[in-house]
Design a protein around this motif. Structure first.
Motif, short mmCIF file in Angstrom:
data_model
loop_
_atom_site.label_atom_id
_atom_site.label_comp_id
_atom_site.label_asym_id
_atom_site.label_seq_id
_atom_site.Cartn_x
_atom_site.Cartn_y
_atom_site.Cartn_z
N VAL A 44 0.85 -1.19 0.00
CA VAL A 44 0.00 0.00 0.00
C VAL A 44 0.88 1.25 0.00
CG1 VAL A 44 -1.81 1.24 1.28
CG2 VAL A 44 -1.74 -1.26 1.36
N ILE A 45 0.41 2.28 -0.68
CA ILE A 45 1.02 3.61 -0.59
C ILE A 45 -0.07 4.52 -0.03
CG2 ILE A 45 1.99 5.58 -1.84
CD1 ILE A 45 2.94 3.48 -3.97
N VAL A 46 0.24 5.22 1.06
CA VAL A 46 -0.73 6.12 1.69
C VAL A 46 -0.29 7.57 1.48
CG1 VAL A 46 -1.97 6.75 3.79
CG2 VAL A 46 -1.26 4.37 3.44
N GLU A 47 -1.20 8.35 0.89
CA GLU A 47 -0.97 9.77 0.65
C GLU A 47 -1.48 10.55 1.86
OE1 GLU A 47 0.73 10.42 -2.07
OE2 GLU A 47 0.36 8.61 -3.26
N HIS A 48 -0.72 11.55 2.29
CA HIS A 48 -1.03 12.35 3.48
C HIS A 48 -0.87 13.84 3.19
CE1 HIS A 48 -0.63 8.89 6.30
NE2 HIS A 48 0.33 8.50 5.48
N ILE A 110 3.86 2.39 2.56
CA ILE A 110 4.81 3.48 2.37
C ILE A 110 4.03 4.78 2.56
CG2 ILE A 110 6.29 4.67 0.71
CD1 ILE A 110 6.58 1.85 -0.67
N GLY A 111 4.57 5.70 3.36
CA GLY A 111 3.90 6.97 3.62
C GLY A 111 4.50 8.11 2.84
N ILE A 112 3.63 8.88 2.16
CA ILE A 112 4.06 10.07 1.42
C ILE A 112 3.28 11.27 1.95
CG2 ILE A 112 4.19 11.22 -0.83
CD1 ILE A 112 4.21 8.44 -2.14
N GLU A 113 3.99 12.24 2.48
CA GLU A 113 3.40 13.48 2.99
C GLU A 113 3.51 14.58 1.95
OE1 GLU A 113 1.89 14.29 5.88
OE2 GLU A 113 2.30 12.52 7.11
N HIS A 114 2.47 15.39 1.83
CA HIS A 114 2.45 16.56 0.95
C HIS A 114 2.37 17.80 1.83
CE1 HIS A 114 0.93 13.18 -1.41
NE2 HIS A 114 1.44 13.80 -2.47
N VAL A 115 3.32 18.71 1.70
CA VAL A 115 3.33 19.90 2.53
C VAL A 115 2.14 20.79 2.16
CG1 VAL A 115 4.57 22.02 3.10
CG2 VAL A 115 5.82 19.86 2.91
N ASP A 147 -3.01 0.43 -8.52
CA ASP A 147 -3.62 1.75 -8.33
C ASP A 147 -4.62 1.75 -7.19
OD1 ASP A 147 -2.13 2.72 -10.45
OD2 ASP A 147 -3.84 2.98 -11.81
N ARG A 148 -5.42 0.69 -7.06
CA ARG A 148 -6.45 0.63 -6.01
C ARG A 148 -5.84 0.63 -4.61
NH1 ARG A 148 -6.23 -4.38 -8.24
NH2 ARG A 148 -5.48 -6.02 -6.85
N ASP A 149 -4.54 0.29 -4.51
CA ASP A 149 -3.85 0.26 -3.22
C ASP A 149 -3.01 1.51 -2.98
OD1 ASP A 149 -4.91 -2.24 -2.38
OD2 ASP A 149 -3.55 -3.22 -3.79
N VAL A 150 -3.21 2.53 -3.82
CA VAL A 150 -2.70 3.87 -3.57
C VAL A 150 -3.89 4.60 -2.97
CG1 VAL A 150 -1.82 6.00 -4.57
CG2 VAL A 150 -1.08 3.78 -5.49
N ILE A 151 -3.81 4.88 -1.68
CA ILE A 151 -4.98 5.39 -0.96
C ILE A 151 -4.66 6.67 -0.20
CG2 ILE A 151 -5.94 3.06 -0.72
CD1 ILE A 151 -5.09 3.15 2.27
N GLY A 152 -5.71 7.40 0.11
CA GLY A 152 -5.58 8.53 1.00
C GLY A 152 -5.70 8.04 2.44
N HIS A 153 -5.13 8.78 3.36
CA HIS A 153 -5.18 8.39 4.77
C HIS A 153 -6.63 8.14 5.20
CE1 HIS A 153 -3.28 9.13 9.01
NE2 HIS A 153 -4.00 8.04 8.97
N ALA A 154 -7.56 8.96 4.72
CA ALA A 154 -8.97 8.82 5.08
C ALA A 154 -9.58 7.51 4.59
CB ALA A 154 -9.77 10.00 4.54
N GLU A 155 -8.92 6.84 3.65
CA GLU A 155 -9.43 5.57 3.11
C GLU A 155 -8.82 4.35 3.80
OE1 GLU A 155 -10.28 6.41 -1.53
OE2 GLU A 155 -8.15 6.51 -0.99
N SER A 156 -8.03 4.55 4.83
CA SER A 156 -7.27 3.45 5.42
C SER A 156 -8.13 2.29 5.92
CB SER A 156 -6.38 3.96 6.57
OG SER A 156 -7.18 4.47 7.63
N LEU A 157 -9.29 2.58 6.48
CA LEU A 157 -10.12 1.51 7.05
C LEU A 157 -10.71 0.59 5.99
CD1 LEU A 157 -11.98 3.54 9.83
CD2 LEU A 157 -9.98 2.06 10.08
#
Length: 193
Positions: A44-48, A110-115, A147-157
Motif C-alpha cells: 500500500v502507498i498512503v498519501e497524506h 509506504i507513507g508520502i506526505e504533501h506539505v 492503483d487501487r492500493d494507492v490510498i488517502g489516509h482517510a481511506e485506510s479503514l
C-alpha cells in the motif's frame, strides 16, 4: 505498470537509530503481531497532508523520537517521503523500515506526505502533483502496488490490508485525502503523464 523511472530524490534522513528501530519492532509486535521493524514487500502507498506550511516544519515534527500527541506512544511518527510545494521529493526514512504514519497499515505501507493544508492545493500545484505522481508510480513499479492500493489516509479503514490488534485503534483514521480527492489523484496516476 512495468517500469517507471526513479524521480529525483533529496535524502534528508531523520534520526532512525537502534533505539527507534527497537521501538518500531515493539510497535509492530503490539499492533500487528509481527516481530520486525523492517518493511517487507509493501502492498500500500498512503498519501497524506502535513497540515503545516513547510518541509522544515515537517522534518522537525518527524525527527524527534518522542511519543506522539494523539496516541501517546513510541516510536515517534514519521513518513518515508515528503513532497514540498516546489515539487522537491525528500526521503526521510529508508524503505527498509516501517514508519508510523497510518494506524492499521504501517506494517505494509509506504507513507508520502504533501506539505500543505489541503488536497486541492496539491492537485492545483503542477510541480507538486507531478512530483507526487512520479514518486508514486516509481514506488508502484518497484513493489508491484496496484492503483487501487494507492490510498488517502482517510481511506485506510477500507484497505484489504488494514489490520490492528489494539482494540481502541481498530477504527482510528484521519481525514486527509478522502475518496473524492483520491478519485482525481488515481485518475491522474492512471494517465501515466
Amino acid at each position: 505498470m512495468l517500469f517507471a523511472a526513479q524521480p529525483p530524490i533529496v535524502h534528508d534522513p531523520i534520526p532512525f537509530g537502534a533505539r527507534r528501530i527497537a521501538e518500531t519492532r515493539a510497535y509492530a509486535v503490539r499492533h500487528y503481531g509481527l516481530h520486525r521493524a523492517r518493511l517487507v514487500a509493501p502492498k500500500v502507498i498512503v498519501e497524506h497532508m502535513t497540515e503545516n506550511a513547510s518541509f522544515s516544519a515537517t522534518f522537525n515534527t518527524f525527527a524527534p523520537d518522542v511519543a506522539d500527541a494523539e496516541l501517546h506512544e513510541l516510536p515517534g511518527t514519521c513518513a518515508h517521503f515528503v513532497i514540498d510545494p516546489a515539487g522537491r521529493i525528500h526521503q526521510l526514512v529508508s524503505l527498509k523500515w516501517i514508519c508510523r504514519h497510518t494506524v492499521g497499515l504501517n506494517w505494509t505501507a509506504i507513507g508520502i506526505e504533501h506539505v500543505g493544508f489541503g488536497e486541492a492545493g496539491v492537485l492545483g500545484n503542477a510541480r507538486m502533483l507531478r512530483a507526487s505522481l512520479r514518486l508514486t508510480r516509481w514506488l508502484q513499479a518497484k513493489y508491484g502496488i496496484a492503483d487501487r492500493d494507492v490510498i488517502g489516509h482517510a481511506e485506510s479503514l477500507s484497505s484489504p490490508y488494514h489490520r490492528e490488534r489494539v482494540a481502541r485503534l481498530k477504527t482510528q483514521t484521519h481525514g486527509d485525502w478522502p475518496r473524492r480527492f483520491m478519485v482525481k489523484y488515481r485518475r491522474e496516476l492512471g494517465t501515466g503523464e
